[in-house]
Every structure is written in structure tokens, then in C-alpha cells.
Design a protein around this motif. Structure first.
Motif, short mmCIF file in Angstrom:
data_model
loop_
_atom_site.label_atom_id
_atom_site.label_comp_id
_atom_site.label_asym_id
_atom_site.label_seq_id
_atom_site.Cartn_x
_atom_site.Cartn_y
_atom_site.Cartn_z
N SER A 107 11.38 -15.98 59.56
CA SER A 107 10.67 -16.08 58.28
C SER A 107 9.39 -16.88 58.40
O SER A 107 8.33 -16.45 57.94
CB SER A 107 11.59 -16.72 57.23
N ILE A 108 9.47 -18.04 59.04
CA ILE A 108 8.27 -18.87 59.10
C ILE A 108 7.25 -18.33 60.10
O ILE A 108 6.04 -18.48 59.92
CB ILE A 108 8.59 -20.35 59.39
N ALA A 109 7.73 -17.66 61.16
CA ALA A 109 6.80 -17.07 62.13
C ALA A 109 6.06 -15.89 61.51
O ALA A 109 4.89 -15.65 61.82
CB ALA A 109 7.54 -16.63 63.38
N ASN A 110 6.73 -15.16 60.63
CA ASN A 110 6.09 -14.03 59.95
C ASN A 110 5.13 -14.51 58.87
O ASN A 110 4.08 -13.92 58.63
CB ASN A 110 7.16 -13.13 59.33
N ASN A 111 5.49 -15.60 58.19
CA ASN A 111 4.67 -16.22 57.16
C ASN A 111 4.22 -15.24 56.08
O ASN A 111 3.04 -15.14 55.74
CB ASN A 111 3.44 -16.91 57.77
N ASP A 112 5.19 -14.50 55.55
CA ASP A 112 4.90 -13.63 54.41
C ASP A 112 4.45 -14.53 53.25
O ASP A 112 5.06 -15.56 52.99
CB ASP A 112 6.16 -12.85 54.03
N PRO A 113 3.39 -14.16 52.54
CA PRO A 113 2.88 -15.01 51.46
C PRO A 113 3.85 -15.20 50.30
O PRO A 113 3.63 -16.08 49.45
CB PRO A 113 1.61 -14.30 51.00
N ALA A 114 4.92 -14.39 50.24
CA ALA A 114 5.90 -14.54 49.17
C ALA A 114 7.25 -15.01 49.69
O ALA A 114 8.24 -15.01 48.96
CB ALA A 114 6.07 -13.21 48.42
N ALA A 115 7.32 -15.40 50.96
CA ALA A 115 8.57 -15.87 51.54
C ALA A 115 8.91 -17.27 51.04
O ALA A 115 8.02 -18.04 50.65
CB ALA A 115 8.48 -15.87 53.06
N ASP A 116 10.19 -17.62 51.07
CA ASP A 116 10.64 -18.90 50.54
C ASP A 116 10.48 -20.06 51.53
O ASP A 116 10.02 -21.15 51.15
CB ASP A 116 12.11 -18.80 50.13
N TYR A 117 10.90 -19.85 52.78
CA TYR A 117 10.95 -20.96 53.74
C TYR A 117 9.62 -21.68 53.98
O TYR A 117 9.62 -22.90 54.18
CB TYR A 117 11.51 -20.48 55.07
N PRO A 118 8.48 -20.98 54.03
CA PRO A 118 7.24 -21.73 54.25
C PRO A 118 7.02 -22.86 53.25
O PRO A 118 6.53 -23.93 53.62
CB PRO A 118 6.16 -20.64 54.14
N SER A 119 7.42 -22.64 51.99
CA SER A 119 7.25 -23.72 51.01
C SER A 119 8.17 -24.89 51.32
O SER A 119 7.79 -26.05 51.12
CB SER A 119 7.52 -23.20 49.59
N VAL A 148 3.76 -24.43 47.14
CA VAL A 148 3.84 -23.24 46.29
C VAL A 148 3.78 -21.99 47.17
O VAL A 148 2.91 -21.86 48.03
CB VAL A 148 2.68 -23.21 45.27
N THR A 149 4.72 -21.07 46.93
CA THR A 149 4.71 -19.79 47.63
C THR A 149 4.65 -18.66 46.63
O THR A 149 5.00 -18.83 45.45
CB THR A 149 5.94 -19.64 48.53
N GLY A 150 4.21 -17.50 47.07
CA GLY A 150 4.18 -16.31 46.22
C GLY A 150 3.01 -16.21 45.28
O GLY A 150 2.77 -15.14 44.71
N ALA A 151 2.27 -17.29 45.10
CA ALA A 151 1.19 -17.30 44.11
C ALA A 151 -0.19 -17.40 44.72
O ALA A 151 -1.18 -16.99 44.10
CB ALA A 151 1.39 -18.46 43.13
N GLY A 152 -0.30 -17.95 45.91
CA GLY A 152 -1.61 -18.19 46.51
C GLY A 152 -2.23 -16.94 47.10
O GLY A 152 -1.56 -16.17 47.78
N SER A 153 -3.51 -16.75 46.89
CA SER A 153 -4.21 -15.59 47.46
C SER A 153 -4.32 -15.69 48.97
O SER A 153 -4.58 -14.70 49.65
CB SER A 153 -5.60 -15.46 46.84
N ASN A 154 -4.12 -16.91 49.50
CA ASN A 154 -4.17 -17.11 50.95
C ASN A 154 -2.84 -17.61 51.49
O ASN A 154 -2.76 -18.25 52.53
CB ASN A 154 -5.29 -18.08 51.33
N GLY A 155 -1.76 -17.34 50.75
CA GLY A 155 -0.43 -17.72 51.21
C GLY A 155 0.03 -19.06 50.67
O GLY A 155 -0.50 -19.58 49.68
N VAL A 156 1.02 -19.63 51.33
CA VAL A 156 1.64 -20.87 50.88
C VAL A 156 0.63 -22.02 50.88
O VAL A 156 -0.26 -22.08 51.74
CB VAL A 156 2.86 -21.21 51.77
N PHE A 157 0.76 -22.92 49.91
CA PHE A 157 -0.18 -24.05 49.84
C PHE A 157 0.47 -25.23 49.12
O PHE A 157 1.47 -25.07 48.41
CB PHE A 157 -1.46 -23.65 49.10
N ARG A 158 -0.08 -26.41 49.35
CA ARG A 158 0.34 -27.61 48.63
C ARG A 158 -0.55 -27.80 47.40
O ARG A 158 -1.74 -27.46 47.43
CB ARG A 158 0.26 -28.83 49.53
N HIS A 159 0.04 -28.35 46.33
CA HIS A 159 -0.73 -28.57 45.10
C HIS A 159 -0.93 -30.07 44.89
O HIS A 159 0.00 -30.79 44.54
CB HIS A 159 -0.01 -27.95 43.90
#
Length: 265
Positions: A112-124, A202-213
């Protein structure tokens, strides 16, 4: 499908050797993304290196406050680990929300983290927990690992072996899931460290993938409560807009999911 050579790796060293000898080989963990992509002929790797039988990449260990999860550990194993639940129930909850039973029994945290899908859970979770990604070659802080949509700091032959993090004092995860895929339309992982530091990913919402707010982190560091999250402004300009929801809709979801995540801690 088309012709491809299948290799079953017996160790991390064996897997890296097999991948390096080809240069075009792909690592296969749970196969939740790679296999469907191959079936659709959107990817055509001539070699596959199967990691599912590499024992050193499996398992969960907790030593005091330090947690280590092998990259080959399935979502189901993470979600049902009593040892992990005792120190970080939020990541167990997150894993239980992934996909369906088939996905949870086959998919792995490393994949999951190696794939880094922008809507995946684990990166967050990795960003929220300030985790370290351990590969066969080095250790990479989560802040430096996720670079963009489906992009990570991994080199071509580099392999995620495990992730480690210190158990937080408090943590929670909440997501608004797409009803069909169960991917996050917006998911928020909040964590408060033993030293009081707060991280919000935050995951699933960023136009460039997971990010901190940063705004949510600042507010929750001052007052760890759902009310504190309510007063934060979430800028929609850098958020994703698609058929499932506008950027403004996702901006509101970030606040709502953050509030729910804090309330769950």
C-alpha cells in the motif's frame, strides 16, 4: 493477459537480486493494484517477483513503545493484532476499513505505501505517526517518502521491508469512504505524541496525494478537541475535484473527518 515470468523470492536479498537482474521486474506483494492493472493491459512487466513467501517481511512486534510492522503483513493481520491494538488501536481501526475481506486478507501494508495511491489509507497513518520506512538499503522518514501521486522516494530496485514508529499517546482515524471501492474520498489520521507534538495527515482529498495539514496540527496542539478542529480553515484550492465531490466538498470533509478522528481517541 500476456506472457510474463514469475519468480518466488525466498528472502529480501533474493528478491532484490531477482529484480535487479532484470531491471524491468515488478515486485508483487498482495497484487491488489498490480494484477488488475496488468489485466487491463495498462502495465506489462516482463518479470514478477513474488514477495508473499518472504518470512522476514512478515509480522508485528511491539517492544515497549516501539512498533515494527513487516511490509508483508496483511491488512487483516494489522486489524486483528491484539499486541498492536494495545498500543495503537487507531492503525488497527484504519486497517479494518480497507476494502473488503478479500482485499484485507491479501493486501499488505508495504504494498500500500509503496504504491502510494492518493486515496489509500496507510500513507496517512505513516505521516500521522511520524513513521520510518525501512527498505533493504536505508531508512526513510515518512515525511520524505511520499512525493506525489503514486510517487515515492523508492529507487528502482529498492524494496520496503518494514515500517517502525513510536506508539502515540493518542491517535484516531476517520474516513468518508467511496461506497463502491472503499477508498477514502477523504480520510484524516490524527496523532498526539508522548511529548505533546501533534500530526494530522489527510488522504483522498489532496490533488497531489497525502499531505499534512499545518492548521489542524496547530489548533489541536493547543486544544486537543473536536471543537478546536471546527475553527480551522481548510483551503480548497489544492484539493481534488472529481465526479465524487468538488474541492469545496472535500475541504468540508477534511474538517468533519478530523473532528471524528479526534473524538475517537
Amino acid at each position: 493477459m500476456y506472457a510474463t515470468n514469475y519468480h518466488r523470492a525466498s528472502s529480501v536479498a533474493d528478491a532484490v537480486k531477482l529484480q535487479s537482474s532484470s531491471g524491468e521486474a515488478k515486485y508483487l506483494s498482495g497484487g491488489m493494484t498490480l494484477i488488475p492493472t496488468m489485466k487491463q493491459r495498462l502495465a506489462a512487466p516482463p518479470e514478477l517477483v513474488d514477495l508473499r513467501h518472504v518470512a522476514e517481511m512478515k509480522g508485528i512486534s511491539v517492544s515497549g513503545n516501539r512498533v515494527r510492522i513487516g511490509a508483508g503483513t496483511t491488512h487483516h493481520e494489522v486489524s486483528t493484532s491484539a499486541e498492536l491494538k494495545a498500543v495503537c488501536p487507531a492503525i488497527c481501526h484504519l486497517a479494518a476499513l480497507i476494502g473488503d475481506p478479500h482485499v484485507r486478507h491479501m493486501g499488505t501494508i508495504g504494498g500500500s505505501i509503496a504504491n502510494n495511491d492518493p486515496a489509500a489509507d496507510y500513507p496517512s497513518a505513516m505521516l500521522g505517526l511520524n513513521a520510518t520506512i525501512i527498505t533493504n538499503a536505508r531508512e526513510i522518514p515518512a515525511d520524505d517518502f511520499f512525493l506525489g501521486l503514486f510517487e515515492t522516494a523508492l529507487e528502482d530496485s529498492e524494496l520496503v521491508v518494514a515500517v517502525t514508529f513510536d506508539a502515540p499517546a493518542k491517535a484516531g482515524y476517520s474516513k468518508f469512504a467511496n461506497p463502491a471501492s472503499r477508498f477514502a474520498m477523504t480520510g484524516v489520521f490524527v496523532a498526539k505524541a508522548a511529548d505533546g507534538g501533534v500530526r494530522v495527515a489527510v488522504t483522498g482529498a489532496g490533488s497531489n496525494g497525502v499531505f499534512r495539514h499545518a492548521g489542524l496540527e496547530k489548533a489541536l496542539a493547543t486544544n486537543w478537541s473536536a471543537d478546536a478542529a471546527s475553527g480551522v480553515t481548510v483551503d480548497a484550492s489544492d484539493l481534488l475535484a472529481d465526479i465524487h465531490g468538488s474541492a469545496e466538498y472535500r475541504a468540508n470533509l477534511v474538517k468533519v473527518m478530523a473532528k471524528r478522528a479526534v473524538a475517537a481517541t
